[in-house]
Design a protein around this motif. Structure first.
Motif, PDB file in Angstrom:
ATOM      1  N   GLY B 224     -39.963  23.011  77.867  1.00 53.47           N
ATOM      2  CA  GLY B 224     -38.693  23.453  78.249  1.00 53.47           C
ATOM      3  C   GLY B 224     -37.759  22.032  78.987  1.00 53.47           C
ATOM      4  O   GLY B 224     -37.198  22.196  79.820  1.00 53.47           O
ATOM      5  N   ALA B 225     -38.773  20.780  78.880  1.00 58.48           N
ATOM      6  CA  ALA B 225     -37.867  19.791  79.058  1.00 58.48           C
ATOM      7  C   ALA B 225     -36.777  19.503  78.174  1.00 58.48           C
ATOM      8  O   ALA B 225     -35.321  19.270  79.321  1.00 58.48           O
ATOM      9  N   GLY B 226     -36.588  19.516  77.546  1.00 58.04           N
ATOM     10  CA  GLY B 226     -35.482  19.594  76.452  1.00 58.04           C
ATOM     11  C   GLY B 226     -34.132  20.892  77.264  1.00 58.04           C
ATOM     12  O   GLY B 226     -33.122  20.015  76.832  1.00 58.04           O
ATOM     13  N   TRP B 227     -34.649  21.950  77.371  1.00 57.39           N
ATOM     14  CA  TRP B 227     -33.416  22.982  77.975  1.00 57.39           C
ATOM     15  C   TRP B 227     -32.484  21.901  79.127  1.00 57.39           C
ATOM     16  O   TRP B 227     -31.831  22.755  79.506  1.00 57.39           O
ATOM     17  N   ILE B 228     -33.881  21.512  80.196  1.00 59.80           N
ATOM     18  CA  ILE B 228     -33.109  21.110  81.638  1.00 59.80           C
ATOM     19  C   ILE B 228     -31.850  19.904  81.287  1.00 59.80           C
ATOM     20  O   ILE B 228     -31.253  20.311  81.991  1.00 59.80           O
ATOM     21  N   ALA B 229     -32.871  18.995  80.451  1.00 65.93           N
ATOM     22  CA  ALA B 229     -32.028  18.532  79.836  1.00 65.93           C
ATOM     23  C   ALA B 229     -30.686  18.536  79.237  1.00 65.93           C
ATOM     24  O   ALA B 229     -29.506  17.433  79.828  1.00 65.93           O
ATOM     25  N   LEU B 230     -30.615  19.758  78.696  1.00 63.27           N
ATOM     26  CA  LEU B 230     -29.473  20.162  77.995  1.00 63.27           C
ATOM     27  C   LEU B 230     -28.329  20.713  79.033  1.00 63.27           C
ATOM     28  O   LEU B 230     -26.806  20.654  79.470  1.00 63.27           O
ATOM     29  N   ALA B 231     -29.007  21.500  80.285  1.00 58.19           N
ATOM     30  CA  ALA B 231     -28.282  22.424  81.025  1.00 58.19           C
ATOM     31  C   ALA B 231     -27.994  20.484  82.317  1.00 58.19           C
ATOM     32  O   ALA B 231     -26.147  21.182  82.557  1.00 58.19           O
ATOM     33  N   ILE B 232     -28.612  19.528  82.423  1.00 64.27           N
ATOM     34  CA  ILE B 232     -27.793  18.199  82.941  1.00 64.27           C
ATOM     35  C   ILE B 232     -26.359  18.094  82.448  1.00 64.27           C
ATOM     36  O   ILE B 232     -25.869  18.005  83.282  1.00 64.27           O
ATOM     37  N   VAL B 233     -26.887  18.077  80.815  1.00 62.60           N
ATOM     38  CA  VAL B 233     -25.721  17.285  81.126  1.00 62.60           C
ATOM     39  C   VAL B 233     -24.698  18.076  80.832  1.00 62.60           C
ATOM     40  O   VAL B 233     -22.903  17.908  81.499  1.00 62.60           O
ATOM     41  N   VAL B 234     -24.060  19.748  80.788  1.00 62.84           N
ATOM     42  CA  VAL B 234     -22.828  19.856  81.404  1.00 62.84           C
ATOM     43  C   VAL B 234     -22.893  20.785  82.986  1.00 62.84           C
ATOM     44  O   VAL B 234     -21.913  19.913  83.428  1.00 62.84           O
ATOM     45  N   PHE B 235     -23.682  20.849  83.870  1.00 67.12           N
ATOM     46  CA  PHE B 235     -23.837  20.645  84.837  1.00 67.12           C
ATOM     47  C   PHE B 235     -23.411  19.098  85.500  1.00 67.12           C
ATOM     48  O   PHE B 235     -22.730  19.119  86.881  1.00 67.12           O
ATOM     49  N   ALA B 236     -23.297  17.973  84.910  1.00 69.51           N
ATOM     50  CA  ALA B 236     -23.006  16.597  85.256  1.00 69.51           C
ATOM     51  C   ALA B 236     -21.780  16.262  84.705  1.00 69.51           C
ATOM     52  O   ALA B 236     -21.232  15.346  85.044  1.00 69.51           O
ATOM     53  N   SER B 237     -21.205  17.425  84.005  1.00 67.97           N
ATOM     54  CA  SER B 237     -19.852  16.530  83.048  1.00 67.97           C
ATOM     55  C   SER B 237     -19.868  16.307  82.666  1.00 67.97           C
ATOM     56  O   SER B 237     -18.511  15.644  82.571  1.00 67.97           O
ATOM     57  N   TRP B 238     -20.729  16.129  81.497  1.00 68.84           N
ATOM     58  CA  TRP B 238     -20.592  14.927  81.031  1.00 68.84           C
ATOM     59  C   TRP B 238     -20.295  13.494  81.521  1.00 68.84           C
ATOM     60  O   TRP B 238     -19.503  12.690  80.891  1.00 68.84           O
TER      61      TRP B 238
END
Lengths: 359, 361
Positions: B224-238
């Motif tokens: 699941g680390a890949g999903w967390i990475a995806l979420a971080i990109v969004v929450f970090a507003s790119w």
């Protein structure tokens, strides 16, 4: 001529079918397995898959097995089990505690399909439960750990606070304490069965806090690898994890499902399958210990073997009183032995374990 | 409760090691998304990188070759996604999900012979003099090279996107591919390059897991680390630096909650300490910029209250489910509060994200 043989064959098939219906015996079964981790986890799911292969080897053309791996516990499992039941599977093994309610629910919808749920306690006319007395193995590794720890600190990586896991902690702690009154358990709950990175981090945190022996109740060999790297000791879980920690592994509690799976498939073939509850330990060979490492001193090994044999013979029970609960209230009186009902629902720490049991 | 056994430096060191796979994967995904492509296959590319890197390192004996192979493997897998979505115009969401399953399966297949194999060790850079400085030496100079490379990568991506012409072109393609196309920018090749870069970074992140953080190969080990990475990109507003912050926060709270348990500590203590640190930094920033410091003071007050409670009730514990949730909650909360100006945060999302580009004439 051709017509006659066709008719004959049809009649034979009818006759077979009729006799089959009478005894409900089958000449072919389709068996399905649902796993919580990948079959390559080299722990829990891997060991169930070893059992599945044993079924194939035993029955050859008479069985067809399928499996679905890495199925999350909870609602999604229902979809997988239902799909399996719908596709003509006769016997379905759901191999994780968190599939319990889903198994029961799907079993209601498919009364003709037999279900077997591992480590749970809910049964129905077409749902059996089975598990192993892993706590017997935990007792033995607890003895070894108590004798061999130098820092008197054992690190324990736990998954979820369900009775099976709590029982394991209590059994290991009581055994360790019985040979080493100063022993202390540090328990970390990781809320997952399989996440190598998190299991590794938990092992590192425990080592940082002075643990020199690691026990785990999670499914991957990550903690074993970390123990090996840090030059400390560890016990394998579910499978022999020696290849991941050649110097670290003292022994491993191994699950041995083959005979059970073979007997259950046989029962479906014979038409004798019935709802039942099986809880085997050292006595039935469902729980086994991997070979002890050279690091275990001869006298400790001797003691461990004696304990194992006594448990198998029924002369020793890992939960024999006097035992108090963590809050000091009495649980078992002198000489009293825990009954299976209490063990199956165990939701408390025994006296001496530090920290609160998460709810 | 014995606080003397808590070594804050060791804690920070394990935090950074835990966060590095996320930093690598999320930074790569950020570049892909900035070009207007949503690749949900990060998990698949990570786990594929984990096994290609592991296999190459074992076969060659060199972890560096392993990392190289993992980047190549991740990029190759990403390019399958690239060809499907950019030339065959398949749906990005569905293709990305399929890529995850494909990556997990293929990695499991390749990984069969590698279970239980020990990878060659990846040494820490023990810088001769710097590493011997008391506290700071261990804190700053005791990591392996990939940790420094991951931070350099974040800096490089920030510089590229914000300060170079190439970065501007990439962002233009992500904002409005039709306009970019009409200006003569080569939308598809640019996106393919961004996709490949994202795959390479995800591969590196996976290899960091299998070669450094866990050192072993187990099927599905990214968990699941890949999903967390995806979420971080969004929450970090790119934004690259926020990606770094998000990853470190997530890694940090994960490590902290495990250590809190190993110590049987009241979780209010680390939470309070964390809040006070955040509050102080925030207060400093606000005062320097002459902005109101109300929220910073609130964080300080809350932190002090939590600390007081932690000291007053040392034996208080909360459920492990809450502790396991903590990394997700804290990361989301902090990054959301940071981008609470909704209008500005929305500006940061690439406008063409996930939309199919087809050059019509």
């Amino acid at each position: 001529m051709k017509l006659a043989s066709t008719v004959l064959a049809a009649a034979a098939a009818l006759a077979l079918g009729a006799s089959g219906a009478l005894a409900q015996a089958k000449d072919h079964v389709k068996v399905g397995f649902v796993y919580v981790g990948p079959v390559g986890d080299f722990g829990w799911s891997y060991q169930h898959d070893v059992g599945r292969k044993a079924v194939e080897a035993e029955f050859g053309d008479k069985v067809e097995t399928t499996f679905v791996e890495s199925v999350p516990e909870g609602p999604d499992a229902e979809r997988v089990i239902q799909q399996m039941a719908r596709s003509g599977t006769d016997l379905i093994f759901t191999t994780s505690f968190g599939y319990m309610d889903q198994t029961i629910k799907v079993a209601k919808m498919f009364p003709d399909v037999k279900f077997e749920h591992a480590t749970g306690y809910k049964r129905a006319d077409n749902v059996s439960t089975y598990s192993s007395r892993f706590y017997e193995g935990r007792h033995v590794i607890g003895l070894v750990a108590g004798k061999m720890t130098k820092t008197n600190t054992i690190g324990y990586i736990a998954s979820f606070p369900i009775p099976e896991v709590v029982r394991g902690i209590n059994a290991a702690y009581l055994a360790a304490k019985s040979v080493n009154p100063d022993v202390q358990f540090k328990i970390v709950w990781v809320s997952t069965w399989f996440d190598p990175a998190k299991e590794a981090d938990a092992a590192k945190a425990l080592i940082e806090q002075g643990a020199d022996i690691i026990m785990q109740h999670t499914d991957s060999p990550a903690a074993m690898t970390i123990a090996q790297e840090n030059g400390i000791l560890a016990f394998g879980q579910a499978s022999d994890m020696k290849q991941f920690g050649p110097d670290a592994q003292l022994t491993s509690i191994m699950d041995h499902w083959d005979p059970y799976y073979i007997s259950r498939v046989q029962a479906v073939l014979d038409g004798t399958w019935e709802e039942t509850d099986t809880w085997g330990g050292f006595d039935t060979g469902m729980v086994q210990l991997a070979e002890f490492s050279d690091k275990v001193p001869e006298d400790v090994k001797q003691m461990a073997m004696e304990a194992r044999d006594a448990i198998a013979a029924g002369t020793l029970h890992p939960f024999t009183g006097p035992i108090n609960k963590q809050d000091g209230s009495p649980w078992l009186a002198e000489g009293e032995v825990a009954d299976d009902g209490t063990l199956l629902g165990m939701n408390f720490y025994v006296e001496g374990i530090e920290g609160d049991l998460p709810k | 409760m014995d606080l003397s056994t808590l070594d804050p430096i060791a804690l920070i060191v394990s935090l950074i090691i835990a966060a590095t796979p996320l930093v690598l994967a999320a930074t790569g995904e950020l570049v892909t998304e900035k070009s207007g492509v949503l690749n949900l296959g990060v998990e698949g590319m990570m786990v594929f990188g984990a096994i290609t890197g592991f296999a190459a390192a074992v076969e060659s004996g060199s972890p560096w070759l392993g990392f190289l192979a993992s980047a190549t493997g991740g990029a190759v897998l990403a390019l399958i996604f690239g060809v499907m979505t950019q030339y065959l115009l398949s749906n990005q969401v569905a293709t990305g999900l399929a890529l995850t399953m494909f990556g997990l399966g293929l990695a499991a297949l390749i990984g069969q012979p590698y279970a239980g194999v020990k990878p060659p060790p990846f040494p820490r850079l023990d810088l001769p003099l710097l590493g011997d400085i008391p506290v700071l030496g261990r804190l700053l100079f005791s990591f392996d090279a990939m940790v420094y490379l991951s931070i350099l990568l974040v800096a490089a991506v920030w510089w590229f996107l914000a300060r170079t012409r190439g970065g501007m072109v990439l962002r233009a393609v992500g904002e409005n591919h039709d306009a970019a196309h009409s200006l003569g920018m080569k939308v598809v090749p640019i996106r393919l390059a961004a996709i490949a870069f994202g795959g390479a970074c995800a591969g590196l992140g996976g290899a960091y897991l299998s070669l450094v953080r866990v050192p072993q190969w187990t099927e599905g080990m990214t968990a699941g680390a890949g999903w967390i990475a995806l979420a971080i990109v969004v929450f970090a507003s790119w934004k690259p630096w926020r990606v770094l912050l998000g990853a470190y926060l997530f890694g940090g709270v994960t490590i902290l909650q495990l250590n809190t348990q190993a110590l049987s500590l009241n979780p209010a203590l680390p939470a309070g300490a964390g809040l006070i640190v955040v509050g102080l930094v925030w207060l400093g920033l606000a005062l320097r910029a002459g902005r109101p410091a109300g929220l910073a003071l609130a964080a300080l007050g809350l932190g002090a209250a939590a600390l007081a409670f932690g000291l007053a009730a040392p034996r208080f514990q909360i459920g492990s489910a809450w502790l396991s949730m903590a990394p997700y909650l804290v990361t989301i909360l902090v990054l959301v509060v940071m981008s609470r100006d909704r209008a500005r945060a929305a500006l940061n999302a690439p406008a063409s994200l996930g939309r199919v580009f087809h050059a019509a004439g």
